[in-house]
Design an enzyme around this catalytic site. Structure first.
Site, PDB file in Angstrom:
ATOM      1  N   ASP A 104      12.981 -11.862   0.184  1.00 27.98           N
ATOM      2  CA  ASP A 104      12.501 -11.710   1.557  1.00 27.98           C
ATOM      3  C   ASP A 104      13.571 -10.997   2.382  1.00 27.98           C
ATOM      4  O   ASP A 104      14.768 -11.303   2.243  1.00 27.98           O
ATOM      5  CB  ASP A 104      12.203 -13.089   2.151  1.00 27.98           C
ATOM      6  CG  ASP A 104      11.412 -13.025   3.439  1.00 27.98           C
ATOM      7  OD1 ASP A 104      11.963 -12.546   4.450  1.00 27.98           O
ATOM      8  OD2 ASP A 104      10.249 -13.462   3.444  1.00 27.98           O
ATOM      9  N   LEU A 159      10.053  -0.507   4.172  1.00 25.03           N
ATOM     10  CA  LEU A 159       8.620  -0.583   4.438  1.00 25.03           C
ATOM     11  C   LEU A 159       8.146  -2.006   4.722  1.00 25.03           C
ATOM     12  O   LEU A 159       7.075  -2.191   5.313  1.00 25.03           O
ATOM     13  CB  LEU A 159       7.828  -0.047   3.238  1.00 25.03           C
ATOM     14  CG  LEU A 159       8.106   1.388   2.784  1.00 25.03           C
ATOM     15  CD1 LEU A 159       7.313   1.697   1.522  1.00 25.03           C
ATOM     16  CD2 LEU A 159       7.767   2.393   3.887  1.00 25.03           C
ATOM     17  N   TYR A 181       3.336  -6.841  17.710  1.00 28.75           N
ATOM     18  CA  TYR A 181       3.656  -5.943  16.600  1.00 28.75           C
ATOM     19  C   TYR A 181       4.369  -4.683  17.103  1.00 28.75           C
ATOM     20  O   TYR A 181       5.420  -4.295  16.584  1.00 28.75           O
ATOM     21  CB  TYR A 181       2.391  -5.556  15.844  1.00 28.75           C
ATOM     22  CG  TYR A 181       2.616  -4.461  14.822  1.00 28.75           C
ATOM     23  CD1 TYR A 181       3.420  -4.680  13.711  1.00 28.75           C
ATOM     24  CD2 TYR A 181       2.046  -3.197  14.989  1.00 28.75           C
ATOM     25  CE1 TYR A 181       3.649  -3.678  12.779  1.00 28.75           C
ATOM     26  CE2 TYR A 181       2.268  -2.188  14.060  1.00 28.75           C
ATOM     27  CZ  TYR A 181       3.069  -2.429  12.959  1.00 28.75           C
ATOM     28  OH  TYR A 181       3.284  -1.427  12.047  1.00 28.75           O
ATOM     29  N   GLY A 186       1.871  -7.716  -1.152  1.00 28.09           N
ATOM     30  CA  GLY A 186       1.952  -6.743  -2.228  1.00 28.09           C
ATOM     31  C   GLY A 186       1.626  -7.370  -3.572  1.00 28.09           C
ATOM     32  O   GLY A 186       1.813  -8.580  -3.780  1.00 28.09           O
ATOM     33  N   PHE A 231       0.817  -1.220   0.000  1.00 24.91           N
ATOM     34  CA  PHE A 231       0.000   0.000   0.000  1.00 24.91           C
ATOM     35  C   PHE A 231       0.851   1.271   0.000  1.00 24.91           C
ATOM     36  O   PHE A 231       0.750   2.118  -0.901  1.00 24.91           O
ATOM     37  CB  PHE A 231      -0.928  -0.048   1.217  1.00 24.91           C
ATOM     38  CG  PHE A 231      -1.510   1.258   1.652  1.00 24.91           C
ATOM     39  CD1 PHE A 231      -2.078   2.136   0.738  1.00 24.91           C
ATOM     40  CD2 PHE A 231      -1.506   1.617   2.997  1.00 24.91           C
ATOM     41  CE1 PHE A 231      -2.622   3.359   1.150  1.00 24.91           C
ATOM     42  CE2 PHE A 231      -2.045   2.817   3.413  1.00 24.91           C
ATOM     43  CZ  PHE A 231      -2.606   3.687   2.489  1.00 24.91           C
ATOM     44  N   ILE A 277     -17.145  -3.468  14.597  1.00 26.95           N
ATOM     45  CA  ILE A 277     -16.260  -2.727  15.489  1.00 26.95           C
ATOM     46  C   ILE A 277     -15.909  -3.625  16.666  1.00 26.95           C
ATOM     47  O   ILE A 277     -16.801  -4.223  17.291  1.00 26.95           O
ATOM     48  CB  ILE A 277     -16.924  -1.437  16.003  1.00 26.95           C
ATOM     49  CG1 ILE A 277     -17.069  -0.425  14.853  1.00 26.95           C
ATOM     50  CG2 ILE A 277     -16.128  -0.829  17.151  1.00 26.95           C
ATOM     51  CD1 ILE A 277     -17.755   0.868  15.270  1.00 26.95           C
ATOM     52  N   GLY A 313      -4.341  -6.972  22.456  1.00 26.16           N
ATOM     53  CA  GLY A 313      -3.219  -6.244  21.886  1.00 26.16           C
ATOM     54  C   GLY A 313      -3.568  -4.892  21.295  1.00 26.16           C
ATOM     55  O   GLY A 313      -2.667  -4.094  20.993  1.00 26.16           O
ATOM     56  N   VAL A 345     -10.191   1.199   8.333  1.00 24.62           N
ATOM     57  CA  VAL A 345     -10.626   1.942   7.147  1.00 24.62           C
ATOM     58  C   VAL A 345     -10.968   0.987   6.010  1.00 24.62           C
ATOM     59  O   VAL A 345     -12.056   1.043   5.423  1.00 24.62           O
ATOM     60  CB  VAL A 345      -9.550   2.946   6.702  1.00 24.62           C
ATOM     61  CG1 VAL A 345      -9.930   3.565   5.353  1.00 24.62           C
ATOM     62  CG2 VAL A 345      -9.373   4.046   7.745  1.00 24.62           C
TER      63      VAL A 345
END
Length: 313
Positions: free
Chosen positions: A54, A74, A142, A38, A13, A199, A268, A184
């Protein structure tokens, strides 16, 4: 702008939005991606050198760095929820992969490395607003893996003289985000299918949402800026609740009659976050230009056009 840059995760993205900007500035791009998420078509017919590999593969990374003066890193295992389910893989990609890249960058004589960190998950439930002086306290694997990546960046700047900038991204949204994990993308897909918006929690949790064009402005500025060992938040400085975001998506998609379904909060995930971008303004001239309503309209329009073209997300 640099003469030649390696962008890891280039077909994801953010990479799909950033690479055209770097090309327009005269930088030759080597796009490095393992294509786990991707898509090759995300960079279309752009004049880039595509290398499949990788970031954990030392030989592949060393080969990809040949002749490169700048790296924008990224590539990442980017989901909080998935990191809870797969903490070891998350560490392997985000922490060990970053270490592999840093070591190879030193060996290759790279002049600058820009590391994509996170501004929310790395802070955990520290009361907002946060900035670069706030002590990180991640509550997810993360967030911990990104903090580990930042620590290695700082260590390689200190031990090997590798100029590094860690950019703490807010919650980025915008076009080419069909595979992004987050509220989003999920809300827009659900609304367009007229499915209930899900949600996790009661909707009061907040995030700092930053349009991808503004983010790319910040990344390009960091690539050019004479910074050697810095951490900078790229954020909108605005706090938006997930409930308000859901209602905005329903309005923009003309789906106000679609219900919102509330499910148990996921492990988390943090309750509140937003960051102050004053240091980014000072060091990078960073100033977000796209308000949430405008950015969300552009994002929804991209998803709608994709559906009309027969390539639904």
């Amino acid at each position: 702008m640099p003469e030649r840059a390696l962008v890891t995760g280039a077909h994801g993205f953010i990479g799909a939005n950033l690479v055209p900007r770097l090309l327009a500035g005269g930088t030759e791009i080597r796009a490095f991606d393992n294509f786990s998420r991707g898509r090759r078509e995300n960079l279309g017919e752009l004049d880039v050198e595509v290398v499949e590999g990788d970031v954990r593969d030392r030989e592949a990374v060393a080969a990809a760095l040949a002749g490169v003066d700048t790296v924008v890193h990224l590539a990442a295992f980017g989901s909080v929820a998935e990191s809870v389910e797969e903490p070891f893989e998350n560490f392997d990609v985000n922490a060990r992969g970053t270490l592999v890249l840093l070591a190879a960058s030193v060996a290759a004589g790279v002049e600058k490395l820009v590391f994509a960190s996170t501004g929310g998950a790395i802070m955990g439930n520290t009361p907002p607003p946060v900035d670069e002086t706030t002590v990180p306290w991640p509550i997810s694997p993360y967030g911990a893996s990104k903090l580990c990546g930042e620590a290695y960046c700082h260590a390689f700047a200190g031990s090997f003289g590798l100029p590094v900038v860690a950019l703490r991204f807010a919650n980025v949204y915008g076009p080419v985000s069909e595979h992004k994990k987050g509220a989003v993308t999920n809300f827009i897909k659900q609304a367009l299918r007229r499915e209930p918006l899900v949600i996790y929690g009661d909707g009061s949790a907040t995030r700092d949402f930053l349009y991808v064009d503004d983010l790319c402005d910040g990344i390009c500025a960091a690539v050019e800026a004479p910074l050697a060992d810095d951490v900078v938040h790229l954020a909108s400085g605005e706090e938006t609740s997930i409930g308000d975001l859901a209602r905005l998506v329903l309005e923009l998609t003309g789906a106000e009659d679609v219900p919102i379904r509330y499910e148990e909060r996921r492990r988390g995930e943090i309750e509140r976050t937003f960051a102050k971008p004053e240091r980014a303004a000072e060091l990078l001239g960073f100033e977000p230009a796209v308000p949430l309503g405008e950015g969300m309209r552009k994002t929804v329009d991209w998803f709608v056009e994709r559906e009309r073209a027969g390539t639904p997300a």
